[in-house]
Every structure is written in C-alpha cells, then in structure tokens.
Design a protein around this motif. Structure first.
Motif, PDB file in Angstrom:
ATOM      1  N   SER A  38       0.829  -1.203   0.000  1.00 25.72           N
ATOM      2  CA  SER A  38       0.000   0.000   0.000  1.00 25.72           C
ATOM      3  C   SER A  38       0.863   1.253   0.000  1.00 25.72           C
ATOM      4  O   SER A  38       2.085   1.178   0.055  1.00 25.72           O
ATOM      5  N   VAL A  39       0.178   2.383  -0.063  1.00 28.15           N
ATOM      6  CA  VAL A  39       0.869   3.669   0.060  1.00 28.15           C
ATOM      7  C   VAL A  39       0.342   4.364   1.304  1.00 28.15           C
ATOM      8  O   VAL A  39      -0.862   4.448   1.520  1.00 28.15           O
ATOM      9  N   PHE A  40       1.260   4.844   2.136  1.00 31.90           N
ATOM     10  CA  PHE A  40       0.912   5.541   3.376  1.00 31.90           C
ATOM     11  C   PHE A  40       1.072   7.025   3.095  1.00 31.90           C
ATOM     12  O   PHE A  40       2.174   7.536   2.959  1.00 31.90           O
ATOM     13  N   MET A  41      -0.065   7.721   2.971  1.00 29.30           N
ATOM     14  CA  MET A  41      -0.056   9.126   2.572  1.00 29.30           C
ATOM     15  C   MET A  41       0.048  10.043   3.788  1.00 29.30           C
ATOM     16  O   MET A  41      -0.789   9.971   4.694  1.00 29.30           O
ATOM     17  N   ASN A  42       1.056  10.900   3.773  1.00 28.75           N
ATOM     18  CA  ASN A  42       1.206  11.923   4.816  1.00 28.75           C
ATOM     19  C   ASN A  42       1.731  13.185   4.145  1.00 28.75           C
ATOM     20  O   ASN A  42       2.947  13.421   4.105  1.00 28.75           O
ATOM     21  N   HIS A  43       0.806  13.965   3.594  1.00 30.53           N
ATOM     22  CA  HIS A  43       1.176  15.189   2.893  1.00 30.53           C
ATOM     23  C   HIS A  43       1.843  16.156   3.880  1.00 30.53           C
ATOM     24  O   HIS A  43       1.361  16.294   5.016  1.00 30.53           O
ATOM     25  N   PRO A  44       2.924  16.813   3.473  1.00 31.08           N
ATOM     26  CA  PRO A  44       3.600  17.729   4.406  1.00 31.08           C
ATOM     27  C   PRO A  44       2.654  18.739   5.061  1.00 31.08           C
ATOM     28  O   PRO A  44       2.804  19.029   6.265  1.00 31.08           O
ATOM     29  N   ALA A  45       1.691  19.243   4.333  1.00 33.01           N
ATOM     30  CA  ALA A  45       0.769  20.229   4.915  1.00 33.01           C
ATOM     31  C   ALA A  45      -0.104  19.579   5.994  1.00 33.01           C
ATOM     32  O   ALA A  45      -0.387  20.181   7.036  1.00 33.01           O
ATOM     33  N   ASP A  46      -0.519  18.345   5.744  1.00 35.36           N
ATOM     34  CA  ASP A  46      -1.318  17.626   6.748  1.00 35.36           C
ATOM     35  C   ASP A  46      -0.493  17.328   7.997  1.00 35.36           C
ATOM     36  O   ASP A  46      -0.992  17.422   9.118  1.00 35.36           O
ATOM     37  N   VAL A  47       0.764  16.958   7.797  1.00 33.30           N
ATOM     38  CA  VAL A  47       1.647  16.654   8.931  1.00 33.30           C
ATOM     39  C   VAL A  47       1.792  17.888   9.820  1.00 33.30           C
ATOM     40  O   VAL A  47       1.678  17.813  11.047  1.00 33.30           O
ATOM     41  N   GLU A  48       2.001  19.029   9.190  1.00 26.76           N
ATOM     42  CA  GLU A  48       2.140  20.266   9.976  1.00 26.76           C
ATOM     43  C   GLU A  48       0.859  20.615  10.703  1.00 26.76           C
ATOM     44  O   GLU A  48       0.882  21.085  11.841  1.00 26.76           O
ATOM     45  N   LYS A  49      -0.256  20.361  10.027  1.00 23.84           N
ATOM     46  CA  LYS A  49      -1.559  20.634  10.649  1.00 23.84           C
ATOM     47  C   LYS A  49      -1.723  19.757  11.898  1.00 23.84           C
ATOM     48  O   LYS A  49      -2.151  20.227  12.949  1.00 23.84           O
ATOM     49  N   ALA A  50      -1.373  18.490  11.765  1.00 26.32           N
ATOM     50  CA  ALA A  50      -1.506  17.563  12.898  1.00 26.32           C
ATOM     51  C   ALA A  50      -0.571  17.959  14.035  1.00 26.32           C
ATOM     52  O   ALA A  50      -0.962  17.967  15.211  1.00 26.32           O
ATOM     53  N   ALA A  51       0.669  18.309  13.696  1.00 23.72           N
ATOM     54  CA  ALA A  51       1.637  18.699  14.729  1.00 23.72           C
ATOM     55  C   ALA A  51       1.169  19.960  15.454  1.00 23.72           C
ATOM     56  O   ALA A  51       1.307  20.085  16.676  1.00 23.72           O
ATOM     57  N   THR A  52       0.597  20.893  14.698  1.00 21.19           N
ATOM     58  CA  THR A  52       0.096  22.139  15.293  1.00 21.19           C
ATOM     59  C   THR A  52      -1.052  21.852  16.253  1.00 21.19           C
ATOM     60  O   THR A  52      -1.114  22.394  17.362  1.00 21.19           O
ATOM     61  N   LEU A  53      -1.962  20.977  15.820  1.00 21.25           N
ATOM     62  CA  LEU A  53      -3.104  20.597  16.668  1.00 21.25           C
ATOM     63  C   LEU A  53      -2.615  19.976  17.976  1.00 21.25           C
ATOM     64  O   LEU A  53      -3.108  20.303  19.064  1.00 21.25           O
ATOM     65  N   MET A  54      -1.642  19.089  17.869  1.00 18.75           N
ATOM     66  CA  MET A  54      -1.108  18.440  19.079  1.00 18.75           C
ATOM     67  C   MET A  54      -0.469  19.461  20.011  1.00 18.75           C
ATOM     68  O   MET A  54      -0.660  19.420  21.227  1.00 18.75           O
ATOM     69  N   LEU A  55       0.279  20.390  19.433  1.00 11.49           N
ATOM     70  CA  LEU A  55       0.935  21.421  20.239  1.00 11.49           C
ATOM     71  C   LEU A  55      -0.109  22.271  20.963  1.00 11.49           C
ATOM     72  O   LEU A  55       0.005  22.523  22.169  1.00 11.49           O
ATOM     73  N   GLU A  56      -1.145  22.673  20.239  1.00  8.55           N
ATOM     74  CA  GLU A  56      -2.191  23.513  20.831  1.00  8.55           C
ATOM     75  C   GLU A  56      -2.923  22.799  21.960  1.00  8.55           C
ATOM     76  O   GLU A  56      -3.368  23.424  22.917  1.00  8.55           O
TER      77      GLU A  56
END
Ligand code: ZN
Length: 286
Positions: A122-140
């Motif tokens: 399979s392909v594991f999709m993690n678009h850079p913009a999505d990764v940053e969004k997730a990291a930001t959410l976790m930080l907040e």
C-alpha cells in the motif's frame, strides 16, 4: 538507577493490519483491546499504543466512540500512559482527517507520521501540509507527539518540525525497522539511525516481524526504549504465537532486567517524556 536511565516499554496491542488472519489472540473489540493493555501494564508496560478496529469486520476504523471506550476502560483499571495512533489505517485507505479523530479526546500522547511512503503493498499518505496541521493541533492541545521515522530521510523531516518549533523537548522519536518500504531491520541500520537522532531526543525502537527481539536486544543495550506487541510481531519465539500482548511484554521486561536495567513506571514515563498527565479522555466540549 537514575530516572532517565530507566527504559520505557510500550505495548502496541492490535495495530491496523490483518494479523487476525494469522493469530486468534489479537484483541479486536474495545474491551479486548483495553483488557490486553491493562494486562500488559501489569507485566511492566508503561505505555499502550492504541488503534481501534471495527468490532465486526475487524478492519481499522478510527471512530472517536471506539477510542473513548478503550481509553475509559484503561483509565478505570490503571494509570498507564495511553498513546493514540494517528496513522491507524492510513496505509489501508483511511483518510488523514479520520485518522486524527482521537485527538478530540485530548489524549496525553499520540503518534505522528511525517512521511509518505510505500507500506507493504500500500501507500501511506502523509502530505507535508497535513503533517504540519496535525503537529500544530497536538501542540495547541498539549498532546505529546511521537514522531515515527521509518527511514533515514524521515529523521530530517522531524528536524524540520523542530526548526518550525512544532515539537517540544524532549523530542520523542520512534525508529521503525522492517516495514516493507522502510529501512530494513539490521543492527548496522539501527546504530546508524541512532546516530542521526536530533539533540535532546528520546528514542523508542520498533521492529516489525521476526527480527523484533534481536533488534530490541541491541536497542536496550544502546539505551533506547522498546516497543513490543501484536501490532509489530505476533510470535513469542520462532513458531510460537504469543497468547497475549502481556506475554510479549513479560519477555522484553525480562531482557531489560537481564542486562541490569530497569523499566519505567507510567508516572516515571510521564516525567521522562514531559507528558501532561492523566486527565484523558475528556471531550472537547466539557
Ligand atoms: Zn500503530
């Protein structure tokens, strides 16, 4: 033994793949997942890495109600750290947004996948913009991310998040070996990946498949934390299925002790990783 020298054992009790085709002992329903996590805690695991599955079809199905039930059942029984996956089902077609659903429960700890990659068939999709969004959410939300690095270049992606101040100290990084599409499980690769770690990081070693225990033996000796569990490996030894995740934890804890080291309790793991505590799960509205 100093606190920072203690090793944190994580148990990954079920994962997302089709291990249920190969073992009858894989926990599927929320109560089974929680029960196996608690029994693993009793054997010395400080952290439970949690995925959820559809109780009937068994396929990965990140649903907040399933996560809530697992988290509440674990919290009712013990103080172990719960780390929710945000990768769960990603290689099997689950959307990025759905993968993030458990963050609405404000868990104290969550995985963070930083790279798109081939993952088996399979392909594991993690678009850079999505990764940053997730990291930001976790930080907040005060959720500690564990950055999953399946290959050399992924460590550089973690460093980019550090530069953007999206990760806080200590930097929690899992080095994952043996995924088809990621770095192979060899001892030289483990040493090389350890040498690439950013400053002030606290590594956890994950190895998928039959090389798990040999690789974790080396990891323990290098002072890294270790993850076991049926997500990564369903065998206790060659040809012998683990009848529970607790059996796998018991084996790694024995190995830690045999080399003269100690495992961290959940509260010690919270101090080492600077986690915010046990208030989860709570809904965003209360
Ligand atoms: Zn996982």
């Amino acid at each position: 033994m100093g606190l920072m020298d203690k090793l944190i054992v994580t148990v990954a009790v079920t994962g997302s793949a089709e291990q249920w085709r190969k073992t009858p002992y894989l926990p599927i329903k929320p109560e089974e997942i929680a029960d196996q996590a608690v029994k693993a805690y009793e054997e010395g695991a400080a952290v439970a890495h949690i995925h959820v599955r559809d109780p009937v079809s068994k396929v990965p199905n990140p649903r907040v109600d399933l996560y809530r039930e697992v988290l509440e059942r674990i919290r009712d029984k013990c103080d172990m750290v719960v780390q929710v996956t945000t990768g769960g089902g990603g290689p099997y077609g689950v959307s990025f947004d759905q993968r993030m659903c458990a963050l609405d429960l404000y868990p104290e700890f969550a995985s963070l996948n930083v790279a798109t990659m081939t993952f088996g068939d399979s392909v594991f999709m993690n678009h850079p913009a999505d990764v940053e969004k997730a990291a930001t959410l976790m930080l907040e939300r005060g959720i500690k991310p564990e950055v999953e690095c399946y290959d050399v270049g992924h460590v550089a992606l973690a460093e980019r998040l550090i530069e953007k101040k999206l990760l806080t100290s200590p930097i929690r990084i899992s080095l994952v070996f043996g995924v088809v599409g990621g770095i192979p499980a060899t001892s030289t690769n483990l040493v090389h990946m350890m040498n690439l770690l950013p400053e002030d990081s606290r590594p956890n070693i994950i190895c998928v498949g039959k090389n798990q225990f040999p690789m974790l033996t080396l990891a323990i000796n290098l002072g890294a934390d270790a993850r076991v569990g049926m997500e990564d490996n369903i065998y206790l030894s060659k040809g012998v299925l683990a009848k529970s995740n607790a059996e796998l934890v018991s084996k790694i804890v024995r190995m830690v002790k045999e080399v003269g080291k100690e495992v961290a309790t959940p509260s010690e793991a919270r101090s080492i990783l600077d986690l915010k505590g046990t208030s989860m799960p709570r809904s965003a509205s209360n």
